[in-house]
Design a protein around this motif. Structure first.
Motif, short mmCIF file in Angstrom:
data_model
loop_
_atom_site.label_atom_id
_atom_site.label_comp_id
_atom_site.label_asym_id
_atom_site.label_seq_id
_atom_site.Cartn_x
_atom_site.Cartn_y
_atom_site.Cartn_z
N GLU A 66 0.86 -1.19 0.00
CA GLU A 66 0.00 0.00 0.00
C GLU A 66 0.89 1.24 0.00
OE1 GLU A 66 -3.61 2.27 2.37
OE2 GLU A 66 -2.95 0.32 3.08
N ILE A 67 0.71 2.08 -1.01
CA ILE A 67 1.52 3.29 -1.13
C ILE A 67 0.97 4.34 -0.16
CG2 ILE A 67 2.38 5.08 -2.69
CD1 ILE A 67 3.22 2.10 -3.35
N LYS A 68 1.83 4.84 0.68
CA LYS A 68 1.45 5.87 1.66
C LYS A 68 1.79 7.27 1.14
CE LYS A 68 -0.16 3.07 4.72
NZ LYS A 68 -1.59 3.06 5.01
N ASP A 75 10.29 11.41 -1.44
CA ASP A 75 9.79 10.33 -0.59
C ASP A 75 8.82 9.42 -1.35
OD1 ASP A 75 9.24 8.80 1.74
OD2 ASP A 75 7.60 10.12 2.30
N PHE A 76 9.05 8.14 -1.22
CA PHE A 76 8.13 7.12 -1.70
C PHE A 76 8.05 6.10 -0.57
CE2 PHE A 76 7.20 2.98 -3.52
CZ PHE A 76 6.17 3.24 -4.42
N THR A 77 6.94 6.13 0.17
CA THR A 77 6.78 5.24 1.32
C THR A 77 5.64 4.28 1.07
OG1 THR A 77 7.66 6.89 2.86
CG2 THR A 77 6.29 5.15 3.80
N ASN A 87 6.00 -4.58 7.08
CA ASN A 87 7.09 -3.62 7.10
C ASN A 87 6.73 -2.35 6.35
OD1 ASN A 87 7.63 -5.21 4.62
ND2 ASN A 87 9.51 -4.05 4.51
N VAL A 88 7.44 -1.31 6.73
CA VAL A 88 7.29 0.01 6.13
C VAL A 88 8.65 0.37 5.54
CG1 VAL A 88 6.74 2.44 6.53
CG2 VAL A 88 5.64 0.67 7.93
N PHE A 104 18.53 6.15 -0.59
CA PHE A 104 18.56 5.61 0.76
C PHE A 104 17.16 5.25 1.22
CE2 PHE A 104 18.37 10.16 1.13
CZ PHE A 104 17.61 10.45 2.25
N THR A 105 17.11 4.24 2.07
CA THR A 105 15.83 3.76 2.58
C THR A 105 15.84 3.70 4.09
OG1 THR A 105 16.51 1.44 2.48
CG2 THR A 105 15.39 2.32 0.53
#
Length: 145
Positions: A66-68, A75-77, A87-88, A104-105
């Motif tokens: 699920e894209i937040k 940002d792509f969370t 996990n997020v 970076f993540t």
């Protein structure tokens, strides 16, 4: 469990983002990726839910993504919900110079059932797999014409 990973990619930020956003590229850099099926929502927008299928050895792993936030490159969370693992992952990209991009993540895992034991006994395996995906993405981007 929380941790972060990063890699420097020898490519301009615009190229990195174009390749990252194209779902058809997933199989080119995510080992074991089989398919993605949109369940609801619209690509490029928060709220998109997809069923992702991976083959790892003899096991098939199915998770719901699920894209937040979809605010690239900043940002792509997304959240990933699989059996006994949630996990997020927040993905961030920044230009170091006109031909180099930092990717970076930030990762957070929550475990249930038997996976709690794996999380406690082998936390390095999760970080190692996350880094492998970043390294494989770097290789893919740098080898794209």
């Amino acid at each position: 469990m929380k941790y972060s990973n990063e890699v420097q990619i020898n490519a301009p930020l615009s190229k990195v983002i174009t390749l990252f956003e194209d779902e058809s590229n997933l199989a080119k850099w995510q080992q074991g990726f089989v398919s993605a099926e949109v369940l609801e929502g619209e690509r490029g927008k928060p709220g998109l839910k997809s069923k992702l299928t991976y083959k790892m050895g003899k096991r098939e792993i199915v998770m719901i993504e699920e894209i937040k936030t979809w605010d690239l490159p900043k940002d792509f969370t997304a959240t990933y919900d699989a059996k006994n693992v949630f996990n997020v992952v927040s993905n961030h990209f920044e230009a170091i110079d006109e031909n180099t991009t930092r990717y970076f993540t930030e990762n957070e895992f929550q475990f249930k059932g038997i996976m709690k034991l794996f999380g406690l006994l082998m936390p390095g395996a999760f970080k190692k797999q996350s880094q492998k995906y970043l390294n494989d993405f770097k290789t893919f981007v740098e080898n794209e014409a």
